[in-house]
Write a protein that holds these residues in place. Structure first.
Motif, short mmCIF file in Angstrom:
data_model
loop_
_atom_site.label_atom_id
_atom_site.label_comp_id
_atom_site.label_asym_id
_atom_site.label_seq_id
_atom_site.Cartn_x
_atom_site.Cartn_y
_atom_site.Cartn_z
N GLU A 1 -7.62 11.88 -0.34
CA GLU A 1 -7.85 10.76 0.59
C GLU A 1 -7.74 11.23 2.04
N ASN A 2 -6.80 12.11 2.30
CA ASN A 2 -6.65 12.65 3.66
C ASN A 2 -7.89 13.46 4.04
N LEU A 3 -8.45 14.23 3.09
CA LEU A 3 -9.66 15.01 3.37
C LEU A 3 -10.85 14.09 3.65
N ARG A 4 -10.96 12.98 2.91
CA ARG A 4 -12.04 12.02 3.16
C ARG A 4 -11.91 11.43 4.56
N ARG A 5 -10.70 11.08 4.94
CA ARG A 5 -10.49 10.49 6.27
C ARG A 5 -10.87 11.48 7.37
N THR A 6 -10.46 12.73 7.22
CA THR A 6 -10.78 13.74 8.25
C THR A 6 -12.27 14.01 8.28
N SER A 7 -12.91 14.01 7.11
CA SER A 7 -14.36 14.28 7.09
C SER A 7 -15.13 13.13 7.73
N THR A 8 -14.70 11.90 7.52
CA THR A 8 -15.39 10.76 8.17
C THR A 8 -15.15 10.76 9.66
N VAL A 9 -13.99 11.18 10.10
CA VAL A 9 -13.69 11.23 11.53
C VAL A 9 -14.53 12.32 12.18
N ILE A 10 -14.65 13.46 11.56
CA ILE A 10 -15.45 14.58 12.08
C ILE A 10 -16.94 14.19 12.09
N GLY A 11 -17.41 13.52 11.05
CA GLY A 11 -18.80 13.08 10.96
C GLY A 11 -19.13 12.06 12.04
N ASP A 12 -18.24 11.19 12.33
CA ASP A 12 -18.45 10.20 13.38
C ASP A 12 -18.55 10.86 14.74
N GLU A 13 -17.76 11.91 14.97
CA GLU A 13 -17.78 12.60 16.26
C GLU A 13 -19.11 13.35 16.44
N LYS A 14 -19.65 13.93 15.37
CA LYS A 14 -20.92 14.66 15.46
C LYS A 14 -22.08 13.70 15.71
N ALA A 15 -22.00 12.52 15.08
CA ALA A 15 -23.06 11.52 15.24
C ALA A 15 -23.08 10.97 16.66
N ALA A 16 -21.96 10.95 17.29
CA ALA A 16 -21.90 10.38 18.66
C ALA A 16 -22.32 11.35 19.67
N GLN B 1 0.82 -1.20 0.00
CA GLN B 1 0.00 0.00 0.00
C GLN B 1 0.86 1.26 0.00
N GLU B 2 1.93 1.23 0.77
CA GLU B 2 2.84 2.39 0.79
C GLU B 2 3.46 2.63 -0.57
N LYS B 3 3.81 1.55 -1.26
CA LYS B 3 4.38 1.69 -2.60
C LYS B 3 3.36 2.30 -3.56
N GLU B 4 2.11 1.83 -3.47
CA GLU B 4 1.07 2.37 -4.34
C GLU B 4 0.81 3.84 -4.05
N GLU B 5 0.82 4.20 -2.77
CA GLU B 5 0.60 5.60 -2.39
C GLU B 5 1.75 6.48 -2.85
N ASP B 6 2.95 5.94 -2.84
CA ASP B 6 4.10 6.73 -3.28
C ASP B 6 4.02 7.05 -4.77
N HIS B 7 3.40 6.16 -5.56
CA HIS B 7 3.32 6.39 -7.00
C HIS B 7 2.13 7.27 -7.38
N ALA B 8 1.18 7.42 -6.50
CA ALA B 8 -0.01 8.21 -6.81
C ALA B 8 0.35 9.70 -6.81
N PRO B 9 -0.36 10.50 -7.65
CA PRO B 9 -0.12 11.95 -7.65
C PRO B 9 -0.50 12.55 -6.29
N GLU B 10 0.04 13.70 -6.01
CA GLU B 10 -0.14 14.31 -4.70
C GLU B 10 -1.59 14.74 -4.46
N PHE B 11 -2.30 15.20 -5.48
CA PHE B 11 -3.68 15.65 -5.28
C PHE B 11 -4.59 14.50 -4.85
N ILE B 12 -4.26 13.26 -5.27
CA ILE B 12 -5.06 12.11 -4.84
C ILE B 12 -4.81 11.83 -3.36
N LYS B 13 -3.55 11.96 -2.93
CA LYS B 13 -3.21 11.76 -1.52
C LYS B 13 -3.93 12.77 -0.64
N VAL B 14 -3.95 14.03 -1.08
CA VAL B 14 -4.61 15.08 -0.30
C VAL B 14 -6.11 14.80 -0.21
#
Length: 152
Positions: free
Chosen positions: A137-152, A122-135
């Motif tokens: 994915e990070n935004l999706r992760r933060t949005s799901t974490v924030i959404g989970d906190e509001k739901a709780a 997975q790290e190798k695949e992420e290293d080959h991906a363009p930077e905008f895709i990495k950013v």
């Protein structure tokens, strides 16, 4: 010091010294005086030892035969011997540790290795991906974490 003396004094000094002008004094025991104790040559304890004599005799025999000793020094041979013994001991310990593992531990170890391998891929695949895709994915992760906190 003799160069500053007149020639006549120099010839008198030479006449007084029958041994040719040797400045060193001869020892008294060379005269053969029986009252004096003659010094004896000291014995070297290393050369007097049997083991040293046997070693010297063996080296001479090998030299005469044309046999050469090992080209490595003794210290290097000892260190290599220790390394070899340590390596063998380490292998035996690893084999004993493997024998003592239960089937459950073996299965856990296999799964752990598989997970490590998947993470590396997975790290190798992420290293080959363009930077905008990495950013993104990070935004999706933060949005799901924030959404989970509001739901709780």
């Amino acid at each position: 010091h003799l160069s500053c003396l007149p020639a006549s004094m120099y010839t008198e000094i030479q006449r007084e010294q029958p041994d040719g002008g040797n400045i060193l004094a001869h020892p008294d025991y060379a005269d053969g005086n029986p009252e004096l104790i003659k010094p004896k040559k000291l014995i070297n304890p290393v050369k007097a030892s049997k083991s040293h004599q046997e070693l010297h005799r063996e080296l001479l025999m090998n030299h005469r035969r044309g046999l050469s000793m090992d080209s490595k020094p003794e210290l290097q041979r000892v260190l290599e011997h220790r390394r070899r013994n340590q390596f063998i001991r380490q292998k035996k310990e690893e084999e004993e540790a493997k024998k003592l593992q239960s089937p459950f531990e073996k299965e856990l170890l296999k799964r752990h290795q598989r997970l490590d391998q998947l993470e590396k891929e997975q790290e190798k695949e992420e290293d080959h991906a363009p930077e905008f895709i990495k950013v993104k994915e990070n935004l999706r992760r933060t949005s799901t974490v924030i959404g989970d906190e509001k739901a709780a």
